[in-house]
Design an enzyme around this catalytic site. Structure first.
Site, PDB file in Angstrom:
ATOM      1  N   ARG A  75       0.834  -1.206   0.000  1.00 19.18           N
ATOM      2  CA  ARG A  75       0.000   0.000   0.000  1.00 19.18           C
ATOM      3  C   ARG A  75       0.869   1.257   0.000  1.00 19.18           C
ATOM      4  O   ARG A  75       0.559   2.247  -0.655  1.00 19.18           O
ATOM      5  CB  ARG A  75      -0.934   0.002   1.211  1.00 19.18           C
ATOM      6  CG  ARG A  75      -1.849   1.228   1.264  1.00 19.18           C
ATOM      7  CD  ARG A  75      -2.756   1.229   2.484  1.00 19.18           C
ATOM      8  NE  ARG A  75      -3.677   0.119   2.445  1.00 19.18           N
ATOM      9  CZ  ARG A  75      -3.779  -0.811   3.380  1.00 19.18           C
ATOM     10  NH1 ARG A  75      -2.999  -0.756   4.439  1.00 19.18           N
ATOM     11  NH2 ARG A  75      -4.652  -1.778   3.270  1.00 19.18           N
ATOM     12  N   HIS A 120       0.553   4.396  -2.545  1.00 19.98           N
ATOM     13  CA  HIS A 120       0.282   5.760  -2.093  1.00 19.98           C
ATOM     14  C   HIS A 120       1.432   6.701  -2.432  1.00 19.98           C
ATOM     15  O   HIS A 120       1.210   7.895  -2.639  1.00 19.98           O
ATOM     16  CB  HIS A 120       0.018   5.762  -0.589  1.00 19.98           C
ATOM     17  CG  HIS A 120      -1.357   5.281  -0.223  1.00 19.98           C
ATOM     18  ND1 HIS A 120      -2.173   5.948   0.661  1.00 19.98           N
ATOM     19  CD2 HIS A 120      -2.068   4.199  -0.632  1.00 19.98           C
ATOM     20  CE1 HIS A 120      -3.335   5.298   0.780  1.00 19.98           C
ATOM     21  NE2 HIS A 120      -3.282   4.223   0.002  1.00 19.98           N
ATOM     22  N   GLY A 144       4.419  10.857  -8.465  1.00 17.48           N
ATOM     23  CA  GLY A 144       5.287   9.776  -8.903  1.00 17.48           C
ATOM     24  C   GLY A 144       5.956   9.037  -7.762  1.00 17.48           C
ATOM     25  O   GLY A 144       5.852   9.401  -6.586  1.00 17.48           O
ATOM     26  N   ASN A 152      -3.750   8.796   3.885  1.00 15.83           N
ATOM     27  CA  ASN A 152      -2.555   8.200   4.475  1.00 15.83           C
ATOM     28  C   ASN A 152      -2.650   8.015   5.982  1.00 15.83           C
ATOM     29  O   ASN A 152      -2.139   7.049   6.548  1.00 15.83           O
ATOM     30  CB  ASN A 152      -1.323   9.050   4.158  1.00 15.83           C
ATOM     31  CG  ASN A 152      -0.958   9.026   2.692  1.00 15.83           C
ATOM     32  OD1 ASN A 152      -1.293   8.079   1.980  1.00 15.83           O
ATOM     33  ND2 ASN A 152      -0.275  10.056   2.221  1.00 15.83           N
ATOM     34  N   HIS A 180      -5.506  -6.285  -2.625  1.00 21.21           N
ATOM     35  CA  HIS A 180      -6.374  -6.438  -1.453  1.00 21.21           C
ATOM     36  C   HIS A 180      -6.624  -7.903  -1.117  1.00 21.21           C
ATOM     37  O   HIS A 180      -7.416  -8.206  -0.219  1.00 21.21           O
ATOM     38  CB  HIS A 180      -7.699  -5.716  -1.681  1.00 21.21           C
ATOM     39  CG  HIS A 180      -7.602  -4.235  -1.528  1.00 21.21           C
ATOM     40  ND1 HIS A 180      -8.677  -3.387  -1.694  1.00 21.21           N
ATOM     41  CD2 HIS A 180      -6.543  -3.433  -1.223  1.00 21.21           C
ATOM     42  CE1 HIS A 180      -8.291  -2.131  -1.502  1.00 21.21           C
ATOM     43  NE2 HIS A 180      -6.996  -2.144  -1.225  1.00 21.21           N
ATOM     44  N   ASP A 198      -9.549  -9.889   2.370  1.00 28.55           N
ATOM     45  CA  ASP A 198      -9.816 -11.185   1.738  1.00 28.55           C
ATOM     46  C   ASP A 198     -10.183 -12.139   2.866  1.00 28.55           C
ATOM     47  O   ASP A 198      -9.336 -12.502   3.690  1.00 28.55           O
ATOM     48  CB  ASP A 198      -8.564 -11.647   0.995  1.00 28.55           C
ATOM     49  CG  ASP A 198      -8.632 -13.086   0.498  1.00 28.55           C
ATOM     50  OD1 ASP A 198      -9.613 -13.786   0.801  1.00 28.55           O
ATOM     51  OD2 ASP A 198      -7.688 -13.503  -0.179  1.00 28.55           O
TER      52      ASP A 198
END
Length: 318
Positions: free
Chosen positions: A60, A64, A70, A92, A191, A238
């Site tokens: 993650r 982010h 970039g 964040n 995820h 999940d």
């Protein structure tokens, strides 16, 4: 004929331009820091042995970071009295974590080759190693990024898609970064590992219809309906294999067991249903497309050559 001084200037300018627009390459550190991969891998192993969820957190973090000006390590910069970083931006705060793991990796890499490897590249390698450590595919990480000397909390607040995003918003958010609809669907497959806080999925499990009723009930048991109550309670993204990188995430979507609203939007009678179905049935296709999309995301506006710097401490500019 040009004078010798003019020729030197032309050659120097050409070298500068060539370096500034250098392409990322997997063998960037083959001579300057061949031990970088083993140094990163050892620290990832330590971190995931303590907490499997950290692997998802590092993936993650890469996402982010790349979505704000970039892949430049800007997400790592701490606030100071004169500098506003991205850590306290809405997407964040209470979401991106693992900064202490990056610190440990940086320290280990500095022991091997001080002042060589950027923090931006460390994030990219850490994301790959986390996926591999949790049973997912391997790939050659393209390297050569340098670290940003600036950050943008404003862009972090607007560029990173929220868990409440609908399909149109998700597609447009990824398109701004040069990523396709296919890239969006397959990157969402990250995820398949990790967890989310109650506050990010509360509305989905209480107020929306595109969710399996039994699944919603199981989530409600750990996520009270009132805002402020149990906001930080965690649930796996999940439900089947939250600590193993596989294609179960897509099977959950077909069963209407997507935890976030933005997850279930990928399979809700829209244009991405067929891709979700393919990945639910073909893990090899998911792995291959995920690798390609991670490499593509890693190419978003990297700083190279003389742009940026190689930070000594990932939390502050030199």
């Amino acid at each position: 004929m040009a004078s010798s001084s003019s020729l030197v200037l032309i050659l120097a300018t050409a070298l500068l331009l060539a370096t500034s627009f250098a392409q990322l390459t997997p063998d960037f550190y083959s001579e300057s820091c061949p031990g970088v991969f083993s140094a990163v891998r050892s620290q990832i192993g330590i971190a995931l042995e303590k907490e499997k969820r950290m692997g998802a957190s590092l993936v993650r973090m890469f996402f982010h970071d790349c979505f704000v000006n970039g892949c430049d390590g800007s997400v790592l910069l701490d606030d100071t009295p004169t500098f506003i970083g991205e850590k306290r931006a809405g997407p964040n705060m209470n979401s991106v974590r693992g900064f202490e793991v990056i610190d440990a990796i940086k320290a280990a890499v500095e022991e091997v080759c001080p002042g060589v490897v950027s923090c931006a590249d460390i994030i990219a390698i850490a994301a790959r190693d986390s996926v591999v450590e949790l049973g997912g595919p391997n790939w050659d990480v393209k390297l050569g990024r340098r670290d940003a000397m600036t950050a943008s909390q404003a862009l972090a607040n607007t560029s990173i898609p929220a868990p409440t995003s609908n399909l149109t918003k998700l597609i447009s958010s990824f398109a701004v970064q040069g990523l396709s609809v296919q890239d969006m669907v397959v990157l969402s497959g990250a995820h398949t590992i990790g967890q989310a806080r109650c506050t990010t999925f509360r509305n989905h499990i209480y107020s929306e219809s595109n969710i399996d009723g039994f699944f919603a009930g199981t989530r409600q048991a750990y996520c009270p309906p009132s805002n402020g109550t149990g906001d930080n309670n965690l649930a796996p993204l999940d439900i089947e294999t939250p600590n193993f990188f596989d294609n179960s995430y897509y099977k959950d979507l077909i069963a209407k067991r997507g935890l976030l609203h933005s997850d279930q939007e990928l399979f809700n009678g829209g244009s991405t249903d067929s891709q979700v179905s393919e990945y639910s049935e073909n893990s090899d296709a998911f792995y291959a497309d995920f690798v390609a999309a991670m490499i593509k995301m890693g190419d978003i506006k990297p700083l190279t050559g003389y742009d940026g710097e190689v930070r000594k401490n990932c939390r502050v500019v030199n």
